[in-house]
Design an enzyme around this catalytic site. Structure first.
Site, PDB file in Angstrom:
ATOM      1  N   ARG A  12       0.857  -1.205   0.000  1.00 25.24           N
ATOM      2  CA  ARG A  12       0.000   0.000   0.000  1.00 25.24           C
ATOM      3  C   ARG A  12       0.884   1.244   0.000  1.00 25.24           C
ATOM      4  NH1 ARG A  12      -0.238   0.972   5.823  1.00 25.24           N
ATOM      5  NH2 ARG A  12       0.475  -0.907   6.864  1.00 25.24           N
ATOM      6  N   ASN A  87      11.719   0.701   1.138  1.00 21.05           N
ATOM      7  CA  ASN A  87      10.620   1.630   1.428  1.00 21.05           C
ATOM      8  C   ASN A  87       9.872   1.304   2.716  1.00 21.05           C
ATOM      9  OD1 ASN A  87       8.205   3.489   0.490  1.00 21.05           O
ATOM     10  ND2 ASN A  87       7.304   1.472   0.873  1.00 21.05           N
ATOM     11  N   TYR A 152      11.720   8.026  14.887  1.00 24.09           N
ATOM     12  CA  TYR A 152      11.550   8.013  13.428  1.00 24.09           C
ATOM     13  C   TYR A 152      12.609   8.886  12.730  1.00 24.09           C
ATOM     14  CZ  TYR A 152       9.019   8.542   8.945  1.00 24.09           C
ATOM     15  OH  TYR A 152       8.659   8.562   7.609  1.00 24.09           O
ATOM     16  N   LYS A 156      15.509   7.797  10.029  1.00 23.34           N
ATOM     17  CA  LYS A 156      15.578   8.380   8.682  1.00 23.34           C
ATOM     18  C   LYS A 156      16.904   9.122   8.458  1.00 23.34           C
ATOM     19  CE  LYS A 156      11.674   6.772   7.236  1.00 23.34           C
ATOM     20  NZ  LYS A 156      11.643   5.794   6.136  1.00 23.34           N
TER      21      LYS A 156
HETATM   22  P1  NAP Z   1       2.223   3.014   4.836  1.00 23.31           P
HETATM   23  O1  NAP Z   1       1.089   3.446   3.968  1.00 23.31           O
HETATM   24  O2  NAP Z   1       2.001   2.867   6.295  1.00 23.31           O
HETATM   25  O3  NAP Z   1       2.808   1.625   4.235  1.00 23.31           O
HETATM   26  C1  NAP Z   1       3.886   0.993   4.860  1.00 23.31           C
HETATM   27  C2  NAP Z   1       4.251  -0.268   4.110  1.00 23.31           C
HETATM   28  O4  NAP Z   1       5.380  -0.878   4.781  1.00 23.31           O
HETATM   29  C3  NAP Z   1       3.145  -1.318   4.096  1.00 23.31           C
HETATM   30  O5  NAP Z   1       3.187  -2.049   2.904  1.00 23.31           O
HETATM   31  C4  NAP Z   1       3.547  -2.225   5.275  1.00 23.31           C
HETATM   32  O6  NAP Z   1       3.038  -3.537   5.177  1.00 23.31           O
HETATM   33  C5  NAP Z   1       5.053  -2.221   5.122  1.00 23.31           C
HETATM   34  N1  NAP Z   1       5.765  -2.624   6.330  1.00 23.31           N
HETATM   35  C6  NAP Z   1       5.674  -2.129   7.589  1.00 23.31           C
HETATM   36  N2  NAP Z   1       6.504  -2.775   8.428  1.00 23.31           N
HETATM   37  C7  NAP Z   1       7.147  -3.720   7.678  1.00 23.31           C
HETATM   38  C8  NAP Z   1       8.122  -4.703   7.963  1.00 23.31           C
HETATM   39  N3  NAP Z   1       8.626  -4.859   9.203  1.00 23.31           N
HETATM   40  N4  NAP Z   1       8.571  -5.495   6.954  1.00 23.31           N
HETATM   41  C9  NAP Z   1       8.061  -5.359   5.696  1.00 23.31           C
HETATM   42  N5  NAP Z   1       7.138  -4.440   5.363  1.00 23.31           N
HETATM   43  C10 NAP Z   1       6.686  -3.628   6.343  1.00 23.31           C
HETATM   44  O7  NAP Z   1       3.459   3.999   4.714  1.00 23.31           O
HETATM   45  P2  NAP Z   1       3.849   5.073   3.587  1.00 23.31           P
HETATM   46  O8  NAP Z   1       3.332   6.392   4.002  1.00 23.31           O
HETATM   47  O9  NAP Z   1       3.529   4.552   2.239  1.00 23.31           O
HETATM   48  O10 NAP Z   1       5.436   5.131   3.801  1.00 23.31           O
HETATM   49  C11 NAP Z   1       6.357   4.442   2.977  1.00 23.31           C
HETATM   50  C12 NAP Z   1       7.760   4.937   3.290  1.00 23.31           C
HETATM   51  O11 NAP Z   1       7.838   6.346   3.049  1.00 23.31           O
HETATM   52  C13 NAP Z   1       8.162   4.741   4.755  1.00 23.31           C
HETATM   53  O12 NAP Z   1       9.527   4.409   4.844  1.00 23.31           O
HETATM   54  C14 NAP Z   1       7.922   6.109   5.361  1.00 23.31           C
HETATM   55  O13 NAP Z   1       8.715   6.324   6.495  1.00 23.31           O
HETATM   56  C15 NAP Z   1       8.330   6.998   4.202  1.00 23.31           C
HETATM   57  N6  NAP Z   1       7.775   8.358   4.280  1.00 23.31           N
HETATM   58  C16 NAP Z   1       6.428   8.565   4.279  1.00 23.31           C
HETATM   59  C17 NAP Z   1       5.951   9.870   4.367  1.00 23.31           C
HETATM   60  C18 NAP Z   1       4.466  10.197   4.356  1.00 23.31           C
HETATM   61  O14 NAP Z   1       4.143  11.371   4.524  1.00 23.31           O
HETATM   62  N7  NAP Z   1       3.575   9.227   4.147  1.00 23.31           N
HETATM   63  C19 NAP Z   1       6.860  10.935   4.463  1.00 23.31           C
HETATM   64  C20 NAP Z   1       8.208  10.680   4.471  1.00 23.31           C
HETATM   65  C21 NAP Z   1       8.670   9.377   4.377  1.00 23.31           C
HETATM   66  P3  NAP Z   1       2.013  -4.135   6.285  1.00 23.31           P
HETATM   67  O15 NAP Z   1       0.659  -3.635   5.908  1.00 23.31           O
HETATM   68  O16 NAP Z   1       2.163  -5.600   6.130  1.00 23.31           O
HETATM   69  O17 NAP Z   1       2.454  -3.612   7.618  1.00 23.31           O
END
Ligand code: NAP
Length: 244
Positions: A12, A87, A152, A156
């Protein structure tokens, strides 16, 4: 033969859009996640509709043995990994006064140690091929810091040091290592925030909108492309100007 991309945490959010973007470019895709549910099946169908093969390489990246198995599964199925996108990430936000030791270590273990675990297992295959692209997903808070996110932000910031070091280490093997640092992106991760908090964040974004997962995926694609073949060790912010 199609190139192969392994994207961790791609069931996702941002990872899913990266998978779809790379599938559009003809990559066979290995997706990764921990929790199997209907959303995962929907993601797989969306990637497959681009006309490429999809492998489900489920497993917890914070566990070294599981990470090894994830990579072995991809090699078994596709024989190579051309692009790795680290990711997978989680948050456990709270002020340090309330933060439990496990809130700190869990976030570090998934976000930072997970990046090491998968990369460590992928690099030998890229070295053998004498080419590869590794893109790590950091965050602008890894650069700026953020109250309530010391776990966090540390994870990062760690990814930034990891990216720069590895870029130096692997350049002679034609393996390029970069990071993308998103700002505020609309996903499940940010859905948990209250509307007034989101509105306040939006006010701090010069481009006056919250980012989309596609905004991040486009830059990740660029970092996999021929057009970025002279870029390594860089941290590219995708944040609408939030941190200048
Ligand atoms: P998200 O919607 O919460 O999705 C997280 C994904 O990571 C899901 O597929 C989840 O799978 C998987 N995951 C979590 N723990 C895991 C583990 N231990 N091993 C394997 N997979 C795991 O998050 P997102 O917003 O798309 O974020 C993606 C990346 O971008 C992250 O590294 C986040 O820190 C970074 N980021 C996001 C933002 C933002 O504003 N959204 C900003 C800066 C950076 P499950 O459903 O199985 O847990």
């Amino acid at each position: 033969m199609n190139k192969v991309a392994l994207i961790t945490g791609s069931s996702r959010g941002i990872g899913k859009q990266i998978a779809i973007r790379l599938a559009k470019e003809g990559y066979n895709i290995a997706i990764n996640y921990v929790n199997k549910n209907e959303e995962v099946d929907k993601t797989i169908e969306e990637i497959k509709s681009q006309g490429v093969e999809v492998l489900e390489a489920a497993g917890d990246v914070s566990n070294f043995e599981e990470s090894k198995k994830i990579v072995e599964l991809v090699i078994e199925k596709f024989g190579q990994i051309d692009v790795l996108v680290n990711n997978a990430g989680i948050t456990k936000d709270t002020l340090i006064m309330r933060m439990q030791p496990e809130d700190f270590t869990k976030v570090i273990n998934v976000n930072l140690v997970g990046t090491f675990n998968i990369t460590k297992n992928v690099v030998p295959y890229m070295m053998k091929k004498r080419e590869g692209r590794i893109i790590n997903i950091s965050s602008v808070v890894g650069i700026s810091g953020n109250a309530g996110q010391c776990n966090y932000a540390a994870s990062k910031a760690g990814i930034i040091g990891f990216t720069k070091s590895l870029a130096k280490e692997l350049a002679s093997r034609n393996i390029l290592v970069n990071a993308v640092a998103p700002g505020f992106i609309e996903t499940n991760m940010t859905d948990v925030l209250k509307e007034d908090v989101k509105l306040n964040i939006k006010k701090q974004i010069p481009l006056n909108r919250i980012g989309t997962a596609e905004d991040v995926a486009n830059v990740v694609y660029f970092l996999t492309s021929k057009e970025s073949s002279y870029i390594t060790g860089q941290i590219i912010q995708v944040d609408g100007g939030m941190l200048i």
